[in-house]
Enzyme design. Structure first.
Site, PDB file in Angstrom:
ATOM      1  N   LYS A  23      17.394 -13.247  -0.438  1.00 51.28           N
ATOM      2  CA  LYS A  23      17.841 -14.473  -1.099  1.00 51.28           C
ATOM      3  C   LYS A  23      17.013 -14.794  -2.345  1.00 51.28           C
ATOM      4  O   LYS A  23      17.427 -15.613  -3.163  1.00 51.28           O
ATOM      5  CB  LYS A  23      17.813 -15.656  -0.129  1.00 51.28           C
ATOM      6  N   ASP A  24      15.869 -14.146  -2.514  1.00 47.67           N
ATOM      7  CA  ASP A  24      15.047 -14.350  -3.719  1.00 47.67           C
ATOM      8  C   ASP A  24      15.452 -13.440  -4.868  1.00 47.67           C
ATOM      9  O   ASP A  24      14.944 -13.596  -5.986  1.00 47.67           O
ATOM     10  CB  ASP A  24      13.557 -14.094  -3.406  1.00 47.67           C
ATOM     11  N   ARG A  75      21.012 -25.931  -3.534  1.00 47.70           N
ATOM     12  CA  ARG A  75      22.149 -25.741  -2.632  1.00 47.70           C
ATOM     13  C   ARG A  75      22.034 -26.677  -1.432  1.00 47.70           C
ATOM     14  O   ARG A  75      22.997 -27.390  -1.083  1.00 47.70           O
ATOM     15  CB  ARG A  75      22.208 -24.285  -2.153  1.00 47.70           C
ATOM     16  N   ARG A  76      20.862 -26.687  -0.804  1.00 50.53           N
ATOM     17  CA  ARG A  76      20.682 -27.553   0.364  1.00 50.53           C
ATOM     18  C   ARG A  76      20.807 -29.025  -0.034  1.00 50.53           C
ATOM     19  O   ARG A  76      21.376 -29.832   0.705  1.00 50.53           O
ATOM     20  CB  ARG A  76      19.320 -27.279   1.011  1.00 50.53           C
ATOM     21  N   ARG A  99       7.944 -27.658  -1.903  1.00 50.64           N
ATOM     22  CA  ARG A  99       7.635 -26.289  -2.298  1.00 50.64           C
ATOM     23  C   ARG A  99       6.509 -25.716  -1.451  1.00 50.64           C
ATOM     24  O   ARG A  99       5.761 -26.425  -0.806  1.00 50.64           O
ATOM     25  CB  ARG A  99       7.213 -26.243  -3.775  1.00 50.64           C
ATOM     26  N   ARG A 123       5.111 -25.759   3.744  1.00 49.84           N
ATOM     27  CA  ARG A 123       6.210 -26.725   3.790  1.00 49.84           C
ATOM     28  C   ARG A 123       6.253 -27.470   5.125  1.00 49.84           C
ATOM     29  O   ARG A 123       6.505 -28.676   5.160  1.00 49.84           O
ATOM     30  CB  ARG A 123       7.544 -26.029   3.507  1.00 49.84           C
ATOM     31  N   CYS A 157      18.781 -20.033  -9.072  1.00 49.90           N
ATOM     32  CA  CYS A 157      18.216 -21.211  -8.419  1.00 49.90           C
ATOM     33  C   CYS A 157      18.626 -22.501  -9.113  1.00 49.90           C
ATOM     34  O   CYS A 157      18.338 -23.591  -8.630  1.00 49.90           O
ATOM     35  CB  CYS A 157      16.700 -21.092  -8.351  1.00 49.90           C
TER      36      CYS A 157
END
Length: 311
Positions: free
Chosen positions: A84-85, A133-134, A151, A157, A244
């Site tokens: 996903k990165d 997105r979230r 972050r 986190r 992103c």
């Protein structure tokens, strides 16, 4: 099979990145027990800049470019990433050359005061996430929420969530599983609304396309299902030019010879959320991803993208 005597493996230095790297090495060692693997830890731009939102930095290679430069220079043989990165377009000469079996792709809710679902969060609850997105998905369901940037690596986190003003936080379930932190999860967010990031839950290897011996070794650990699903998801992202800075998500699944792909595109403020689904053949994964993106653009998707790019 002929194998390299030694491989230098590049990785970010977070605990999750190191777990994923050793997971790849263990898989390779099962096939190549005589090969020595050396782990080379590196800090990426995304790791170094923690005082800005990811979307504000505006760099498509935040977590990958330093590792890719090391591959081009020959300092490392391959790098291990969370898929996903990865940007939708890779540097010339590099490719995604092995993917491991996908972990649970769902997002996970961490919440205080025994809250179990997003619907049950108190009015104007403070929710932490580093993902546009979230944020878009949360606000489309609960526009009253106060979504703030969160972050850092997984442990950071979780600590900020516990010690800070947050009522809840959203993290990828896969990372919490890999760090043996499942006990923090209050609930998994349902996939009918909270469609995950492209490639979420997949550990991927990136290497030089001209290193044929390395390609042959990596082929031994490649999971075909993860490769097919990610091809559809990444084609969807590539057509929408998503990174992103764009709230998009996609998740593919295989049933027999059929491939199903669900995609999400929304406005950051949650005022509009598009979810579409399309089916196709497993052998035409990229075509399916592109077709679903075209469906998005034919509706209001193009207007959403235009507004995002205007800033």
């Amino acid at each position: 099979m002929i194998a390299k005597n030694k491989c230098r493996v590049g990785t970010r230095s977070s605990q999750l990145a190191l777990w994923q790297t050793h997971h790849v090495i263990e898989a390779l060692q099962a096939h190549f027990p005589e090969t020595e693997f050396e782990v080379v830890e590196m800090s990426t731009k995304g790791d170094r800049i923690l005082d800005q939102a990811l979307s504000a930095i505006g760099d498509k290679g935040l977590f990958t470019r330093d590792l890719e430069e090391a591959m081009h220079s020959g300092a490392i043989d391959f790098a291990v990433h969370s898929l996903k990165d990865m940007p939708s377009v890779l540097p010339d000469g590099l490719g995604l050359t092995a993917m491991l079996k996908r972990e649970d792709p769902r997002d996970a809710l961490l919440a205080k005061n025994n809250v179990k679902r997003v619907e049950d969060l108190p009015a104007k609850a403070i929710v932490g996430t580093s993902s546009l997105r979230r944020k878009a998905q949360l606000l489309s369901k609960r526009p009253d929420l106060d979504v703030r940037d969160l972050r850092g690596n997984v442990q950071t986190r979780v600590r900020k969530f516990e010690e800070g003003p947050f009522d809840a936080a959203i993290l990828a379930g896969a990372g919490l599983h890999r760090m043996a932190m499942e006990d923090y999860i209050s609930d998994y967010l349902p996939l009918d609304h909270f469609i995950p990031a492209v490639g979420q839950g997949i550990v991927v290897v990136e290497s030089r396309l001209d290193d044929e011996l390395m390609l042959e070794m990596l082929a031994q650990i490649n999971d075909k299902e993860a490769q097919t699903c990610s091809a559809a998801e990444r084609a969807f992202m590539r057509r929408l030019e998503g990174g992103c800075q764009v709230p998009i998500g996609a998740l593919a699944s295989i049933e027999g010879e059929g491939l199903s792909l669900r995609g999400f595109l929304g406005r950051v403020d949650g005022s509009e959320a598009i979810i579409k689904e399309k089916q196709g053949a497993v052998a035409e994964a990229e075509t399916l991803g592109q077709a679903l993106a075209e469906d998005m653009l034919a509706g209001s998707g193009q207007a959403i993208l235009n507004d995002i790019r205007k800033g």
